[in-house]
Design a protein around this motif. Structure first.
Motif, PDB file in Angstrom:
ATOM      1  N   ASN A   1      19.959 -44.621  12.457  1.00  0.00           N
ATOM      2  CA  ASN A   1      19.587 -45.798  11.670  1.00  0.00           C
ATOM      3  C   ASN A   1      20.249 -45.763  10.298  1.00  0.00           C
ATOM      4  O   ASN A   1      20.738 -46.779   9.796  1.00  0.00           O
ATOM      5  CB  ASN A   1      18.068 -45.865  11.500  1.00  0.00           C
ATOM      6  CG  ASN A   1      17.336 -45.987  12.827  1.00  0.00           C
ATOM      7  OD1 ASN A   1      17.921 -46.352  13.847  1.00  0.00           O
ATOM      8  ND2 ASN A   1      16.048 -45.673  12.825  1.00  0.00           N
ATOM      9  N   ILE A   2      20.246 -44.580   9.710  1.00  0.00           N
ATOM     10  CA  ILE A   2      20.858 -44.389   8.391  1.00  0.00           C
ATOM     11  C   ILE A   2      22.352 -44.715   8.441  1.00  0.00           C
ATOM     12  O   ILE A   2      22.876 -45.444   7.579  1.00  0.00           O
ATOM     13  CB  ILE A   2      20.648 -42.931   7.911  1.00  0.00           C
ATOM     14  CG1 ILE A   2      19.194 -42.711   7.484  1.00  0.00           C
ATOM     15  CG2 ILE A   2      21.610 -42.573   6.795  1.00  0.00           C
ATOM     16  CD1 ILE A   2      18.774 -43.441   6.220  1.00  0.00           C
ATOM     17  N   ASN A   3      23.055 -44.209   9.431  1.00  0.00           N
ATOM     18  CA  ASN A   3      24.496 -44.432   9.535  1.00  0.00           C
ATOM     19  C   ASN A   3      24.830 -45.902   9.755  1.00  0.00           C
ATOM     20  O   ASN A   3      25.843 -46.405   9.253  1.00  0.00           O
ATOM     21  CB  ASN A   3      25.080 -43.575  10.662  1.00  0.00           C
ATOM     22  CG  ASN A   3      25.128 -42.103  10.297  1.00  0.00           C
ATOM     23  OD1 ASN A   3      25.150 -41.748   9.119  1.00  0.00           O
ATOM     24  ND2 ASN A   3      25.131 -41.236  11.295  1.00  0.00           N
ATOM     25  N   SER A   4      23.984 -46.589  10.513  1.00  0.00           N
ATOM     26  CA  SER A   4      24.203 -48.012  10.757  1.00  0.00           C
ATOM     27  C   SER A   4      24.078 -48.813   9.469  1.00  0.00           C
ATOM     28  O   SER A   4      24.917 -49.668   9.160  1.00  0.00           O
ATOM     29  CB  SER A   4      23.200 -48.525  11.791  1.00  0.00           C
ATOM     30  OG  SER A   4      23.428 -49.876  12.099  1.00  0.00           O
ATOM     31  N   ALA A   5      23.029 -48.518   8.690  1.00  0.00           N
ATOM     32  CA  ALA A   5      22.845 -49.205   7.407  1.00  0.00           C
ATOM     33  C   ALA A   5      23.976 -48.874   6.439  1.00  0.00           C
ATOM     34  O   ALA A   5      24.500 -49.753   5.741  1.00  0.00           O
ATOM     35  CB  ALA A   5      21.495 -48.817   6.807  1.00  0.00           C
ATOM     36  N   LYS A   6      24.367 -47.623   6.428  1.00  0.00           N
ATOM     37  CA  LYS A   6      25.425 -47.158   5.521  1.00  0.00           C
ATOM     38  C   LYS A   6      26.751 -47.854   5.817  1.00  0.00           C
ATOM     39  O   LYS A   6      27.526 -48.162   4.899  1.00  0.00           O
ATOM     40  CB  LYS A   6      25.574 -45.636   5.654  1.00  0.00           C
ATOM     41  CG  LYS A   6      26.404 -44.984   4.575  1.00  0.00           C
ATOM     42  CD  LYS A   6      26.357 -43.462   4.733  1.00  0.00           C
ATOM     43  CE  LYS A   6      27.147 -42.773   3.632  1.00  0.00           C
ATOM     44  NZ  LYS A   6      27.080 -41.286   3.786  1.00  0.00           N
ATOM     45  N   SER A   7      27.003 -48.128   7.087  1.00  0.00           N
ATOM     46  CA  SER A   7      28.256 -48.778   7.477  1.00  0.00           C
ATOM     47  C   SER A   7      28.360 -50.203   6.932  1.00  0.00           C
ATOM     48  O   SER A   7      29.455 -50.767   6.852  1.00  0.00           O
ATOM     49  CB  SER A   7      28.398 -48.804   9.002  1.00  0.00           C
ATOM     50  OG  SER A   7      27.479 -49.718   9.591  1.00  0.00           O
ATOM     51  N   LEU A   8      27.224 -50.774   6.552  1.00  0.00           N
ATOM     52  CA  LEU A   8      27.200 -52.126   5.985  1.00  0.00           C
ATOM     53  C   LEU A   8      27.228 -52.104   4.454  1.00  0.00           C
ATOM     54  O   LEU A   8      27.144 -53.147   3.818  1.00  0.00           O
ATOM     55  CB  LEU A   8      25.959 -52.875   6.464  1.00  0.00           C
ATOM     56  CG  LEU A   8      25.916 -53.207   7.961  1.00  0.00           C
ATOM     57  CD1 LEU A   8      24.557 -53.794   8.342  1.00  0.00           C
ATOM     58  CD2 LEU A   8      27.025 -54.183   8.328  1.00  0.00           C
TER      59      LEU A   8
END
Length: 204
Positions: A171-178
């Protein structure tokens, strides 16, 4: 400058026993691992794409030895305590009025029903957020990027002005990618009340 904080629910406010939950489930079902079908069904339920009745029917048909009540208990096993000091922290954060507060959680109907019954201050907790998004209500689920885009667009937010806090690295990586700032909270060592100590560089 951070103006919005987006919080996960489990292992941020309410404690979860994820490992114990899986072991308890495997033991109760007398299986060695969850099937792909079960994993998929769980995800659909969490996203609100199937009803609680359909979810329970799936498990009662696959594990007829277990009653509906036993299945609900097995499903809710992961839910533990909600320490009051975390509510106190959130109340102070709300009183300070410096940040927009948003909850974004992968949560299903059975879990929320249990929380409403066992967490006496749930409604107070919910009222402290400017927006409160549960995956089964909005039919979107982390770590898919569309759930983060939904929150950003719905609230007219800039990614770089948001901090997202979650215990799940996907979840963290997905948000970070944005472009969203993140804190991958570690339940065994971190507490949400230490936010401004651990992430002080973001709030200077």
């Amino acid at each position: 400058m951070i103006n919005t904080i987006i919080f996960d629910f489990g292992n941020v406010f309410i404690n979860l026993d994820l490992d114990g939950h899986e072991q308890n489930m495997l033991k109760a079902f007398e299986i060695e691992s969850l099937s792909e079908e079960m994993i998929g069904f769980n995800a659909l339920y969490e996203q609100g794409l199937i009803s609680t009745e359909a979810f329970l029917e799936f498990y009662t048909s696959n594990f007829p030895k277990l009653s509906r009540e036993q299945l609900i208990d097995i499903w809710n096993f992961m839910l533990k305590d909600f320490p009051k000091h975390r509510l106190d922290f959130l109340e102070q954060l709300k009183a300070d009025s410096k940040y927009q507060l948003i909850l974004l959680s992968n949560t299903n109907e059975l879990h929320i029903d249990w929380i409403k019954e066992h967490v006496t201050f749930y409604e107070v907790f919910k009222s402290l957020f400017d927006a409160f998004y549960l995956s089964h209500d909005i039919q979107l689920r982390k770590p898919n990027q569309d759930i983060f885009e939904f929150v950003l667009n719905k609230n007219e937010l800039k990614a770089e002005a948001c901090l997202f806090i979650d215990d799940n690295l996907d979840n963290i990586n997905s948000a970070k990618s944005l472009g969203i700032n993140v804190w991958n909270i570690i339940p065994k060592t971190d507490d949400i009340t230490d936010l401004f100590l651990i992430k002080k560089d973001l709030f200077l």
